[in-house]
Design a protein around this motif. Structure first.
Motif, PDB file in Angstrom:
ATOM      1  N   ALA A 234       0.827  -1.206   0.000  1.00  0.00           N
ATOM      2  CA  ALA A 234       0.000   0.000   0.000  1.00  0.00           C
ATOM      3  C   ALA A 234       0.858   1.251   0.000  1.00  0.00           C
ATOM      4  O   ALA A 234       0.561   2.240  -0.695  1.00  0.00           O
ATOM      5  CB  ALA A 234      -0.919  -0.006   1.220  1.00  0.00           C
ATOM      6  N   LEU A 235       1.950   1.228   0.762  1.00  0.00           N
ATOM      7  CA  LEU A 235       2.835   2.380   0.813  1.00  0.00           C
ATOM      8  C   LEU A 235       3.498   2.625  -0.547  1.00  0.00           C
ATOM      9  O   LEU A 235       3.620   3.767  -1.005  1.00  0.00           O
ATOM     10  CB  LEU A 235       3.897   2.161   1.891  1.00  0.00           C
ATOM     11  CG  LEU A 235       4.637   3.412   2.398  1.00  0.00           C
ATOM     12  CD1 LEU A 235       3.669   4.350   3.113  1.00  0.00           C
ATOM     13  CD2 LEU A 235       5.766   3.006   3.336  1.00  0.00           C
ATOM     14  N   VAL A 236       3.902   1.538  -1.195  1.00  0.00           N
ATOM     15  CA  VAL A 236       4.510   1.655  -2.525  1.00  0.00           C
ATOM     16  C   VAL A 236       3.494   2.206  -3.527  1.00  0.00           C
ATOM     17  O   VAL A 236       3.805   3.119  -4.310  1.00  0.00           O
ATOM     18  CB  VAL A 236       5.040   0.283  -2.987  1.00  0.00           C
ATOM     19  CG1 VAL A 236       5.494   0.341  -4.443  1.00  0.00           C
ATOM     20  CG2 VAL A 236       6.184  -0.180  -2.091  1.00  0.00           C
ATOM     21  N   MET A 237       2.299   1.684  -3.499  1.00  0.00           N
ATOM     22  CA  MET A 237       1.258   2.156  -4.410  1.00  0.00           C
ATOM     23  C   MET A 237       0.946   3.628  -4.182  1.00  0.00           C
ATOM     24  O   MET A 237       0.830   4.411  -5.135  1.00  0.00           O
ATOM     25  CB  MET A 237       0.001   1.311  -4.232  1.00  0.00           C
ATOM     26  CG  MET A 237      -1.229   1.837  -4.958  1.00  0.00           C
ATOM     27  SD  MET A 237      -1.064   1.910  -6.756  1.00  0.00           S
ATOM     28  CE  MET A 237      -1.591   0.253  -7.194  1.00  0.00           C
ATOM     29  N   ALA A 238       0.820   4.042  -2.928  1.00  0.00           N
ATOM     30  CA  ALA A 238       0.510   5.440  -2.634  1.00  0.00           C
ATOM     31  C   ALA A 238       1.605   6.367  -3.140  1.00  0.00           C
ATOM     32  O   ALA A 238       1.328   7.444  -3.678  1.00  0.00           O
ATOM     33  CB  ALA A 238       0.318   5.617  -1.129  1.00  0.00           C
ATOM     34  N   ALA A 239       2.868   5.949  -2.993  1.00  0.00           N
ATOM     35  CA  ALA A 239       3.983   6.779  -3.438  1.00  0.00           C
ATOM     36  C   ALA A 239       4.005   6.908  -4.954  1.00  0.00           C
ATOM     37  O   ALA A 239       4.287   7.994  -5.498  1.00  0.00           O
ATOM     38  CB  ALA A 239       5.302   6.187  -2.939  1.00  0.00           C
ATOM     39  N   MET A 240       3.692   5.825  -5.653  1.00  0.00           N
ATOM     40  CA  MET A 240       3.769   5.831  -7.110  1.00  0.00           C
ATOM     41  C   MET A 240       2.535   6.453  -7.756  1.00  0.00           C
ATOM     42  O   MET A 240       2.614   7.037  -8.844  1.00  0.00           O
ATOM     43  CB  MET A 240       3.968   4.406  -7.621  1.00  0.00           C
ATOM     44  CG  MET A 240       5.266   3.770  -7.136  1.00  0.00           C
ATOM     45  SD  MET A 240       5.491   2.081  -7.717  1.00  0.00           S
ATOM     46  CE  MET A 240       5.828   2.374  -9.463  1.00  0.00           C
ATOM     47  N   LEU A 241       1.407   6.364  -7.095  1.00  0.00           N
ATOM     48  CA  LEU A 241       0.160   6.891  -7.663  1.00  0.00           C
ATOM     49  C   LEU A 241       0.045   8.391  -7.481  1.00  0.00           C
ATOM     50  O   LEU A 241      -0.515   9.100  -8.323  1.00  0.00           O
ATOM     51  CB  LEU A 241      -1.033   6.179  -7.018  1.00  0.00           C
ATOM     52  CG  LEU A 241      -2.421   6.504  -7.544  1.00  0.00           C
ATOM     53  CD1 LEU A 241      -2.541   6.170  -9.029  1.00  0.00           C
ATOM     54  CD2 LEU A 241      -3.477   5.729  -6.748  1.00  0.00           C
ATOM     55  N   GLY A 242       0.555   8.900  -6.384  1.00  0.00           N
ATOM     56  CA  GLY A 242       0.480  10.339  -6.136  1.00  0.00           C
ATOM     57  C   GLY A 242      -0.739  10.727  -5.320  1.00  0.00           C
ATOM     58  O   GLY A 242      -1.591   9.907  -4.985  1.00  0.00           O
ATOM     59  N   HIS A 243      -0.817  12.021  -5.013  1.00  0.00           N
ATOM     60  CA  HIS A 243      -1.865  12.539  -4.143  1.00  0.00           C
ATOM     61  C   HIS A 243      -3.228  12.599  -4.831  1.00  0.00           C
ATOM     62  O   HIS A 243      -3.318  12.685  -6.060  1.00  0.00           O
ATOM     63  CB  HIS A 243      -1.515  13.962  -3.688  1.00  0.00           C
ATOM     64  CG  HIS A 243      -0.315  14.020  -2.802  1.00  0.00           C
ATOM     65  ND1 HIS A 243       0.390  15.184  -2.590  1.00  0.00           N
ATOM     66  CD2 HIS A 243       0.319  13.076  -2.070  1.00  0.00           C
ATOM     67  CE1 HIS A 243       1.397  14.956  -1.780  1.00  0.00           C
ATOM     68  NE2 HIS A 243       1.375  13.680  -1.444  1.00  0.00           N
ATOM     69  N   ARG A 244      -4.246  12.608  -4.013  1.00  0.00           N
ATOM     70  CA  ARG A 244      -5.570  12.992  -4.489  1.00  0.00           C
ATOM     71  C   ARG A 244      -5.633  14.510  -4.654  1.00  0.00           C
ATOM     72  O   ARG A 244      -4.865  15.243  -4.023  1.00  0.00           O
ATOM     73  CB  ARG A 244      -6.644  12.557  -3.489  1.00  0.00           C
ATOM     74  CG  ARG A 244      -6.896  11.088  -3.416  1.00  0.00           C
ATOM     75  CD  ARG A 244      -7.752  10.734  -2.218  1.00  0.00           C
ATOM     76  NE  ARG A 244      -7.020  10.904  -0.960  1.00  0.00           N
ATOM     77  CZ  ARG A 244      -7.551  10.746   0.251  1.00  0.00           C
ATOM     78  NH1 ARG A 244      -8.836  10.446   0.363  1.00  0.00           N
ATOM     79  NH2 ARG A 244      -6.808  10.897   1.324  1.00  0.00           N
ATOM     80  N   LYS A 245      -6.525  14.957  -5.477  1.00  0.00           N
ATOM     81  CA  LYS A 245      -6.723  16.396  -5.674  1.00  0.00           C
ATOM     82  C   LYS A 245      -7.205  17.010  -4.350  1.00  0.00           C
ATOM     83  O   LYS A 245      -8.165  16.544  -3.751  1.00  0.00           O
ATOM     84  CB  LYS A 245      -7.767  16.621  -6.768  1.00  0.00           C
ATOM     85  CG  LYS A 245      -8.004  18.078  -7.112  1.00  0.00           C
ATOM     86  CD  LYS A 245      -9.038  18.206  -8.216  1.00  0.00           C
ATOM     87  CE  LYS A 245      -9.371  19.651  -8.523  1.00  0.00           C
ATOM     88  NZ  LYS A 245      -8.216  20.432  -8.972  1.00  0.00           N
ATOM     89  N   GLY A 246      -6.490  18.031  -3.887  1.00  0.00           N
ATOM     90  CA  GLY A 246      -6.865  18.700  -2.648  1.00  0.00           C
ATOM     91  C   GLY A 246      -6.262  18.096  -1.405  1.00  0.00           C
ATOM     92  O   GLY A 246      -6.588  18.517  -0.287  1.00  0.00           O
ATOM     93  N   HIS A 247      -5.390  17.115  -1.558  1.00  0.00           N
ATOM     94  CA  HIS A 247      -4.763  16.488  -0.387  1.00  0.00           C
ATOM     95  C   HIS A 247      -3.809  17.472   0.273  1.00  0.00           C
ATOM     96  O   HIS A 247      -3.077  18.190  -0.421  1.00  0.00           O
ATOM     97  CB  HIS A 247      -3.985  15.247  -0.845  1.00  0.00           C
ATOM     98  CG  HIS A 247      -3.156  14.622   0.236  1.00  0.00           C
ATOM     99  ND1 HIS A 247      -3.691  13.791   1.175  1.00  0.00           N
ATOM    100  CD2 HIS A 247      -1.824  14.729   0.530  1.00  0.00           C
ATOM    101  CE1 HIS A 247      -2.731  13.372   1.991  1.00  0.00           C
ATOM    102  NE2 HIS A 247      -1.580  13.937   1.618  1.00  0.00           N
ATOM    103  N   PRO A 248      -3.775  17.558   1.614  1.00  0.00           N
ATOM    104  CA  PRO A 248      -4.558  16.767   2.557  1.00  0.00           C
ATOM    105  C   PRO A 248      -5.800  17.480   3.084  1.00  0.00           C
ATOM    106  O   PRO A 248      -6.639  16.867   3.722  1.00  0.00           O
ATOM    107  CB  PRO A 248      -3.562  16.546   3.695  1.00  0.00           C
ATOM    108  CG  PRO A 248      -2.766  17.816   3.714  1.00  0.00           C
ATOM    109  CD  PRO A 248      -2.668  18.270   2.280  1.00  0.00           C
ATOM    110  N   GLN A 249      -5.923  18.802   2.816  1.00  0.00           N
ATOM    111  CA  GLN A 249      -6.984  19.579   3.464  1.00  0.00           C
ATOM    112  C   GLN A 249      -8.383  19.060   3.119  1.00  0.00           C
ATOM    113  O   GLN A 249      -9.239  18.910   3.993  1.00  0.00           O
ATOM    114  CB  GLN A 249      -6.863  21.060   3.080  1.00  0.00           C
ATOM    115  CG  GLN A 249      -5.654  21.776   3.648  1.00  0.00           C
ATOM    116  CD  GLN A 249      -4.387  21.492   2.866  1.00  0.00           C
ATOM    117  OE1 GLN A 249      -4.426  20.901   1.772  1.00  0.00           O
ATOM    118  NE2 GLN A 249      -3.250  21.881   3.424  1.00  0.00           N
ATOM    119  N   ASP A 250      -8.635  18.803   1.835  1.00  0.00           N
ATOM    120  CA  ASP A 250      -9.995  18.472   1.398  1.00  0.00           C
ATOM    121  C   ASP A 250     -10.291  16.975   1.408  1.00  0.00           C
ATOM    122  O   ASP A 250     -11.392  16.567   1.048  1.00  0.00           O
ATOM    123  CB  ASP A 250     -10.221  19.003  -0.026  1.00  0.00           C
ATOM    124  CG  ASP A 250     -10.132  20.519  -0.088  1.00  0.00           C
ATOM    125  OD1 ASP A 250     -10.339  21.166   0.967  1.00  0.00           O
ATOM    126  OD2 ASP A 250      -9.839  21.050  -1.174  1.00  0.00           O
TER     127      ASP A 250
END
Length: 463
Positions: A234-250
């Motif tokens: 999961a950590l690898v996937m999150a790093a490679m996929l990138g942020h969601r739009k508005g992360h982290p506030q929204d």
């Protein structure tokens, strides 16, 4: 004048209740009795004429009580994914993405079920011959497995199904790392490759007679096989996929904490099958595994809530339920080896450490592991893998160790490092392959609209 004589009926006749011949559905009772008699002769006569192979015969050595419990445990573990995990994750995302998360979990369940039958089970639990330290073999499509086949004293078909539910929930846990921004095709491709290349070998190493089993690694129900492997990936996937739009506030505003709490409650109940079922018997070991599972979950939930209350000034429901899942993940590898003292210690550690791990991943490292898969499952699973070395000792209420604590700790750490390297390295390669085949991230417009409508053409809510 004619005399009329009145004949009075006898008192006994006057009080007699007249019962007409009863009629059922328009036919007298005797017709129905004849029908039942004739049907019974037909049924029992037909059974007597069946060949012996068509009659159910209990295999020698089968334990009906253990079999009944394992059937129940299997249903409980599937209940963890559908609907438990699906609702837990769905409540944590924004309302425009709730159906996409449900679709991810449901599709993974169906996909892994077929893969497990075709090839996964044989590779994980079959005999790999000269390569058995690393991978199994055979039993594709359950070849050679019939109603009389046993694993221990339960049908092998039941063992097959029980292990299938573990294979289902593990890639489904990774869903929490990539919601609200991933292509549906990427979920299918990644989950397929990950299950065969990452999950199956680790399951064989630990539970199928592989090299970690030979070293004596202690992983009762999946701290390495399930939680650490999924958390690392999961950590690898999150790093490679990138942020969601508005992360982290929204993105830190779960649309339905109540739905998440309901899903967490289902996970908690299903976890009894997960841990106590791993005893593969209805015995005292299963009973103690259930006790420590419950105690660790409750302790971790209270600990996470208390730490967050001090840190954030509010005892949040999301924190309470997240803590319970961290405790459940942490006790999983130790559940068959420790007693109540170990459960309290593991739950306390998981509640505090996993809370700060989630903050570090999102705020310090700035990775959008959206639903804290690494912090809860990766870190939680590691806590249990390490602490079982100490709390399995009889002096601390455990079931006792046949080796020294420090030797066992070395084996446990070796197992954790091997799992991290295998899952992390291969997940990186699988994400690369998935991106080349179908792409990873949806368009900016689709993300803004929400995956429910943009990808699935459906609304989660119509208000």
């Amino acid at each position: 004048m004619a005399t009329m004589t009145l004949v009075q009926p006898m008192a006994s006749n006057a009080c007699r209740r007249v019962r007409p011949n009863p009629v059922w559905l328009g036919f007298p009772r005797r017709c129905h009795l004849l029908t039942i008699w004739a049907t019974s002769l037909t049924v029992f006569g037909g059974v007597a004429l069946l060949p012996a192979s068509a009659l159910a015969v209990e295999p020698a050595g089968l334990n009906p009580g253990n079999t009944a419990w394992m059937l129940t445990a299997t249903a409980l573990v599937l209940f963890m994914t559908l609907p438990g995990l699906a609702l837990f994750y769905a409540g944590l995302v924004r309302s425009k993405n709730v159906l996409s998360v449900l679709a991810h979990c449901f599709a993974i369940c169906c996909l892994i079920s077929v893969l497990w039958l075709v090839v996964g089970y044989g590779l994980a639990f079959g005999d790999g011959g000269s390569a058995n330290q690393w991978i199994g073999g055979g039993k594709a499509l359950l070849a050679g497995v019939g109603p009389d086949s046993l694993t221990g004293d339960i049908p092998e078909t039941v063992f097959f199904m029980f292990q299938m539910t573990f294979a289902i929930i593990t890639p489904a846990l990774i869903v929490g790392a990539y919601p609200e921004r991933i292509k549906f095709g990427a979920v299918v491709v990644f989950s397929t490759l990950w299950s065969l290349i990452v999950y199956v070998p680790i399951a064989h190493w630990v539970w199928g007679g592989g090299w970690l089993a030979e070293l004596g690694v202690m992983d009762f129900a999946g701290g390495l096989v399930v939680h650490l492997s999924a958390g690392t990936s999961a950590l690898v996937m999150a790093a490679m996929l990138g942020h969601r739009k508005g992360h982290p506030q929204d993105t830190e505003r779960p649309h339905s904490p109540g739905m998440t709490m309901a899903g967490a409650s289902m996970l908690w109940v299903g976890w009894y099958g997960f841990n106590a079922g791993s005893a593969l018997a209805a015995n005292g070991n299963a009973g103690m595994a259930m006790v420590v599972t419950h105690v660790a979950a409750a302790t971790a939930a209270l600990t996470w809530m208390a730490v967050q209350w001090l840190d954030d000034r509010r005892p949040r429901l999301i924190g309470l339920v997240s803590g319970s899942i961290a405790g459940l993940a942490a006790i999983t590898p130790a559940s068959g080896f420790v007693g109540p003292i170990g459960a309290l210690a593991i739950g306390l550690s998981a509640g505090a450490v996993c809370y700060f791990a989630a903050r570090i991943v999102k705020r310090t490292i700035d990775l959008d592991d959206s639903l804290d898969v690494f912090a809860v499952h990766g870190v939680g699973g590691t806590i249990g893998v390490v602490l079982v070395s100490f709390f399995a000792a009889g002096a601390l209420g455990g079931l006792g160790l046949q080796v020294t604590v420090w030797h066992q700790l070395t084996v446990q750490i070796l197992g954790a490092v091997a799992t991290i390297i295998w899952a992390g390295g291969l997940s990186y390669a699988i994400v690369k392959v998935t991106a080349a085949l179908v792409g990873l991230k949806v368009s900016t417009e689709a993300e803004a609209e929400g995956l429910d409508l943009a990808v699935h053409g459906e609304h989660g809510y119509s208000i």
